[in-house]
Write a protein that holds these residues in place. Sequence first.
Motif, PDB file in Angstrom:
ATOM      1  N   GLU A  57       0.858  -1.184   0.000  1.00  0.00           N
ATOM      2  CA  GLU A  57       0.000   0.000   0.000  1.00  0.00           C
ATOM      3  C   GLU A  57       0.893   1.232   0.000  1.00  0.00           C
ATOM      4  OE1 GLU A  57      -3.190   2.094   3.014  1.00  0.00           O
ATOM      5  OE2 GLU A  57      -3.094  -0.087   2.953  1.00  0.00           O
ATOM      6  N   THR A  59       1.226   5.227   0.009  1.00  0.00           N
ATOM      7  CA  THR A  59       0.407   6.374   0.390  1.00  0.00           C
ATOM      8  C   THR A  59       1.242   7.642   0.387  1.00  0.00           C
ATOM      9  OG1 THR A  59       0.832   6.365   2.774  1.00  0.00           O
ATOM     10  CG2 THR A  59      -0.900   4.912   1.993  1.00  0.00           C
ATOM     11  N   THR A  60       0.582   8.731   0.146  1.00  0.00           N
ATOM     12  CA  THR A  60       1.212  10.033   0.322  1.00  0.00           C
ATOM     13  C   THR A  60       1.131  10.373   1.808  1.00  0.00           C
ATOM     14  OG1 THR A  60      -0.861  11.205  -0.011  1.00  0.00           O
ATOM     15  CG2 THR A  60       0.509  10.810  -1.984  1.00  0.00           C
ATOM     16  N   GLU A  62      -0.257  12.856   3.095  1.00  0.00           N
ATOM     17  CA  GLU A  62      -1.623  13.331   3.346  1.00  0.00           C
ATOM     18  C   GLU A  62      -2.569  12.166   3.581  1.00  0.00           C
ATOM     19  OE1 GLU A  62       0.727  16.399   1.387  1.00  0.00           O
ATOM     20  OE2 GLU A  62       0.341  14.324   0.830  1.00  0.00           O
ATOM     21  N   HIS A  63      -2.421  11.091   2.800  1.00  0.00           N
ATOM     22  CA  HIS A  63      -3.292   9.927   2.985  1.00  0.00           C
ATOM     23  C   HIS A  63      -2.971   9.224   4.300  1.00  0.00           C
ATOM     24  CE1 HIS A  63      -6.138   6.889   1.781  1.00  0.00           C
ATOM     25  NE2 HIS A  63      -5.269   5.971   2.166  1.00  0.00           N
ATOM     26  N   ALA A  64      -1.694   9.145   4.645  1.00  0.00           N
ATOM     27  CA  ALA A  64      -1.315   8.524   5.920  1.00  0.00           C
ATOM     28  C   ALA A  64      -1.959   9.276   7.089  1.00  0.00           C
ATOM     29  CB  ALA A  64       0.199   8.489   6.074  1.00  0.00           C
ATOM     30  N   ILE A  67      -5.610   8.345   7.210  1.00  0.00           N
ATOM     31  CA  ILE A  67      -5.788   7.019   7.825  1.00  0.00           C
ATOM     32  C   ILE A  67      -5.679   7.143   9.343  1.00  0.00           C
ATOM     33  CG2 ILE A  67      -4.789   4.707   8.067  1.00  0.00           C
ATOM     34  CD1 ILE A  67      -6.189   5.013   5.428  1.00  0.00           C
ATOM     35  N   ASP A 149      -5.675   4.653  -8.645  1.00  0.00           N
ATOM     36  CA  ASP A 149      -5.049   5.972  -8.770  1.00  0.00           C
ATOM     37  C   ASP A 149      -5.039   6.430 -10.224  1.00  0.00           C
ATOM     38  OD1 ASP A 149      -3.515   8.187  -7.448  1.00  0.00           O
ATOM     39  OD2 ASP A 149      -2.002   7.521  -8.875  1.00  0.00           O
TER      40      ASP A 149
END
Length: 154
Positions: A57, A59-60, A62-64, A67, A149
């Motif tokens: 997985e 992630t950027t 920002e996504h982390a 989450i 994506d």
Amino acid sequence: MTMTNPPRQLRLIIETDAFDEALTFYRDALGMPEQPAFATEGDDRVAILHAGLATIELTTPEHARAIDQVEAAPPSDGPVLRLALEVDSTQEAVEEAAATGAASIAPATETPFRTINARVQGPAGWQVTFFQELESLQERSQREGFTTDEQRRR
């Protein structure tokens, strides 16, 4: 370009001075069966543990952070080493991990992406998220917001 020889296994190597603690956590508490592995003598130790299907997985930052927010986990101070393990029961997995001394980072929480997630602090600096699927991949792929994506960027 599509690879003609894609990977067949993902093997994540966790180097740790707390080998016995890590082995007890991953093999015994999380129930990952140990398979035969080669090592020499003394402190040359290795355990290869079967963890079922593996995915990566990406992630950027920002996504982390998103989450962390969804899982009700405190924000991280930069990149964190984290495993996410699918289990039949998130609550049971958390209880079993806690029995080996794993500290809770975030309690079991139903997420907007239809999983029940909880996070614990595993050995050797790794955080472990347990997730229990509440719907199939096919069901989820029909819901708004679930796409690849590549499709999202079009």
